[in-house]
Every structure is written in C-alpha cells, then in structure tokens.
Design an enzyme around this catalytic site. Structure first.
Site, short mmCIF file in Angstrom:
data_model
loop_
_atom_site.label_atom_id
_atom_site.label_comp_id
_atom_site.label_asym_id
_atom_site.label_seq_id
_atom_site.Cartn_x
_atom_site.Cartn_y
_atom_site.Cartn_z
CB VAL A 11 34.84 35.71 49.47
CG1 VAL A 11 34.82 34.86 48.20
CG2 VAL A 11 34.99 37.18 49.11
CG ASP A 30 37.70 30.18 59.38
OD1 ASP A 30 37.42 30.96 58.45
OD2 ASP A 30 38.41 30.51 60.36
CB THR A 86 44.61 38.66 49.40
OG1 THR A 86 43.37 39.25 48.96
CG2 THR A 86 44.61 37.19 49.05
CD GLU A 152 34.89 38.48 45.57
OE1 GLU A 152 33.73 38.86 45.34
OE2 GLU A 152 35.76 39.21 46.06
CG PHE A 153 33.15 39.46 39.48
CD1 PHE A 153 34.14 40.39 39.20
CD2 PHE A 153 33.24 38.21 38.89
CE1 PHE A 153 35.19 40.08 38.34
CE2 PHE A 153 34.28 37.89 38.03
CZ PHE A 153 35.26 38.83 37.76
NE ARG A 155 26.40 44.40 42.90
CZ ARG A 155 25.22 44.82 42.45
NH1 ARG A 155 25.02 46.09 42.17
NH2 ARG A 155 24.22 43.96 42.28
CB CYS A 261 36.67 45.30 47.30
SG CYS A 261 36.12 43.70 47.93
CE LYS A 264 41.75 43.32 49.57
NZ LYS A 264 42.09 42.36 48.49
#
Length: 438
Positions: A11, A30, A86, A152-153, A155, A261, A264
């Site tokens: 992401v 990071d 997460t 966020e969406f 794919r 995704c 989870k």
C-alpha cells in the site's frame, strides 16, 4: 504538497508512487534498511503492473525518495500517512502493534508549533484512530495534530489505475483543517470525495471487503446448486449481474477468495462485531462456504482420479490472483499442499509467484516441482488443474498440452476455459458449477 508515507510495503509504495506522479513530493519511510537500499537502487520488491516505471520516473524527477528515518519523513511533510502491516491474530482480531509503535515514533519527533495531519492508511478496526490520537498525546503532550482515516481500496494487479482513477476517496475526519489538507492531497485525482467521521471511515473498508467476499461465497454456493441441477453458473451469474442493483463483478465461481485482504478483513470484521456485542453471523457463513469450496473442488479431482496418491498432477498458478506476485493466503497454494498431503506428485507453474512461494516457505520445493513453462508443467501429467486465471494460460497451444499429458483431464478452478473448445481438443473438462461440472 509534501507527504510522508511510513511503511513501504504494497500500500505504501503504490500510494507513494502515485502521489508523486500527480506532482506531490513524497518521502517513503521504512524500518527495513535492506528494503530502503533496494528501493534507492531502483529495485522494486513487489510485482505490480506499471509500478516499476512509476517509481523510476518519479525518483528521477526528485518527487519520490526513500529513507529509514521517521524524523526525516515527519519533518519534511505536511501530511503523514501510516501504511504499516495490520496482521491477523489467532482469534481473527487485528494485531495493531505496528500502528501503535509508529504512533509513538511520530509523537517522538513532532515539534511544538508544527501542525501535522496523521493519516491511518492501513486497514484498521473501528476506533483505531482514537487510539492513535491518544497515543500521540500520551507521548507528546504539546503536539499539534489531527488524526484522519483514509482507507485504501487498491486491488492487486491493477493497483496503479485504481489509485490514479479511484471510484471514491474516503476521508474520515473531525477537523475542518485536516479535511481541507486531505482534499488538497486528492484534488489532482478528480475523484468523488466522501467526508465522514473517523469511525465511519474505518468501518467502510472492512464492510466493503466483507461484502465483496460475501458475493464470492454467494456465487460459489449457487455453483453447487448448478452442478446438482445441470445449470451453468456462468449463465446464471450473467443473468444476476445484468441487474444494475447487483452487478456482475465478483460473481465468479471458483476456488474461493484468498489473498492478503479478504480473508483477514472478514475475520477482523467478525471479531470486531463480537467485541462490540453485535455478532455478524452472516459473515461466519461466508467464511464457512469459502473454506468448503476448495474441499469440494479437491473431491471432484479425487472422484475422477479415484486415488490421489502417486498421481502426476500439473497445477497452473500459485498466486492468489493474476497480475501479482502475491502468494499470501493463496487458495492455489493451499490446493497444492492438500494434494501433496495426499501423496500426489505436483508440478506447478506460475509466471510471477513461484520464487516467493519457495522463499516464504509456503511450498516445499523437495515435494513440489516448479516448471519453467506451462507446457513443462503438464508433461506426463494425469491431470491439469487451473488454479489462477493468468491470461497467458488462455493462449497456450492446447493441442500440444494434450499431446504432452498422460491423460487429457482438466480441472478448471476459475472457469477460464470454454467447455466446447476444450471438448474439441479432446479433453475431459471439469469446471465449477458448469453443466454438472463437465
């Protein structure tokens, strides 16, 4: 604008590259120095169509850079996005360790009198924004900031166009100042913006992914009825999908949903609802149907081969979906491992995911042979299973596939192939929910 994204995973990296592409100056942070070094050297750690060119172009234009310093990122930015993992815990609830740690680190570098918007970009349970704000205040009592939820969406496989041309942008905020800054961030994307409270924004992501998972489990349940009745699930799905209230997307029968995704997020939403005292029984059934779908498919393979032990089986596809190298929670890999557990000799091919499947120890290379091409995978195979619908599998020379196989038996786990065409090539063809499964 000057933006910071903490977390350079899937992401974070895609978001950072796309934000830079529209003119923002972005620093991606990071804590993995090896990843930072690789990104600085132009090496992209994930496969996503269009991402490598996007990163290289914006690094060259000096709109995108990488560091391991949160201090550097926060100091040089107006808006700080949190895009860290997460992961799920054993009970399905979300592990917020990384979110909490980053919130503390942000608190440690915020300077008095310097306002920042702190944005939860990671998929988090409802009320996480409140916890992030409490944490920052606890460790920096004089900090001037607002916390925003901006789910966020994306794919996988089409994340770049998804972010560059989003269906909607959700901004969960209790502050007009923060909302105005977030609108500036997204102004170049020309997308509809929905402004909500923080809790509603956090719920939207889990609710959306759970609903899409529900559609997949629904059509897979319908596929079982189609097989029992001789109906064709593809035709049924087309008929359902023509209703504008429903739509055709995600009504594709197959092996079930997987990936990083949907499994989870469904588990998390179930756990969240229980914690709030409102159990979501419907989603528990969605999970049950999804888990049963792979077993139903393997039963079909077993019924055709009688015994799986010592059978030579080719599997096309290891990633959880095409156009990505992501093998996390891949149904294709679960399929391979179940076949191996029954003693089958599996040869697998995947265009992008094979190396990661071995690197992450998701498959045992001493038990699963990895082929360099689809045709190499099917040599002397007694059955071919299509597990991931990569486009290249549609373009294979099936006359040569049939000649290479010991038995012309195909199990299409994604309904990619046309049954009539497969019959013309001389295959015994089994799909999901189509004409009794043949």
């Amino acid at each position: 604008m000057d933006l910071c994204i903490i977390g350079s995973g899937y992401v974070g990296l895609v978001s950072g590259a796309c934000f830079a592409e529209v003119g923002h100056h972005v620093v991606c942070v990071d804590n993995d120095q090896r990843k930072v070094d690789a990104l600085q050297a132009g090496k992209i750690p994930i496969y996503e169509p269009g991402l490598e060119d996007l990163v290289h172009r914006n690094v060259a234009a000096k709109r995108l850079r990488f560091t391991n310093s949160i201090q550097d990122g926060v100091d040089s930015s107006q808006v700080v996005f949190i895009a860290v993992p997460t992961p799920p815990q054993v009970d399905g609830s979300v592990d917020l360790t990384y979110i909490e740690r980053v919130a503390r680190e942000i608190a440690g570098v915020l300077k008095p009198g310097e306002y920042r918007v702190v944005v939860d970009k990671s998929t988090v349970p409802v009320k996480t924004g409140e916890k992030v704000a409490d944490t920052i205040r606890r460790y920096n009592k004089g900090a001037e900031f607002d916390v925003v939820s901006n789910p966020e969406f994306l794919r996988e496989g089409c994340a770049v166009p998804d972010l560059m041309n989003p269906d909607r942008v959700v901004i969960g905020s209790a502050s007009q100042k923060a909302t105005d800054l977030m609108k500036q961030v997204y102004e170049p994307f020309r997308a509809p913006i929905l402004v909500t409270d923080v809790n509603s924004a956090e719920l939207i992501k889990h609710a959306a992914n759970s609903f899409l998972s529900l559609k997949i489990s629904y059509i897979n349940a319908v596929a079982a009825i189609c097989e029992a009745s001789g109906a064709d699930v593809e035709m049924v799905a087309d008929g359902i999908g023509m209703d504008k209230r429903i739509g055709r997307n995600f009504l594709n029968a197959g092996l079930g949903y997987g990936g990083s995704c949907f499994p989870k997020d469904v588990k998390a939403f179930i756990a969240i609802s229980k914690q709030l005292g409102t159990p979501f029984k419907l989603l528990e059934e969605v999970e049950r149907i999804n888990a049963a779908q792979l077993n139903r498919f393997i039963d079909k393979v077993r019924n055709a081969l009688w015994v799986l032990k010592d059978k030579q089986i080719a599997v096309w596809g290891l990633t959880f979906k095409p156009d990505t190298d992501d093998v996390r929670n891949s149904v294709a890999i679960e399929l391979v491992n179940k076949l191996v557990a029954e003693g089958a000799h599996v040869t697998a091919y995947d265009p992008k995911g094979a190396e990661k499947a071995v690197e992450w120890k998701l498959i045992d290379p001493t038990k699963v042979k990895l082929a360099p091409t689809p045709l190499d995978a099917v040599k002397d195979a007694e059955a071919l299973i299509l597990a991931t619908e990569w486009k290249e599998f549609s373009n294979v020379d099936f006359a040569e596939v049939k000649q290479s196989m010991h038995t012309p038996l195909v199990f299409d786990g994604r309904n990619l192939f046309d049954p009539e065409t497969m019959a013309q090539f001389g295959f015994t063809y089994h799909a999901v929910g189509r004409a009794g499964g043949k």
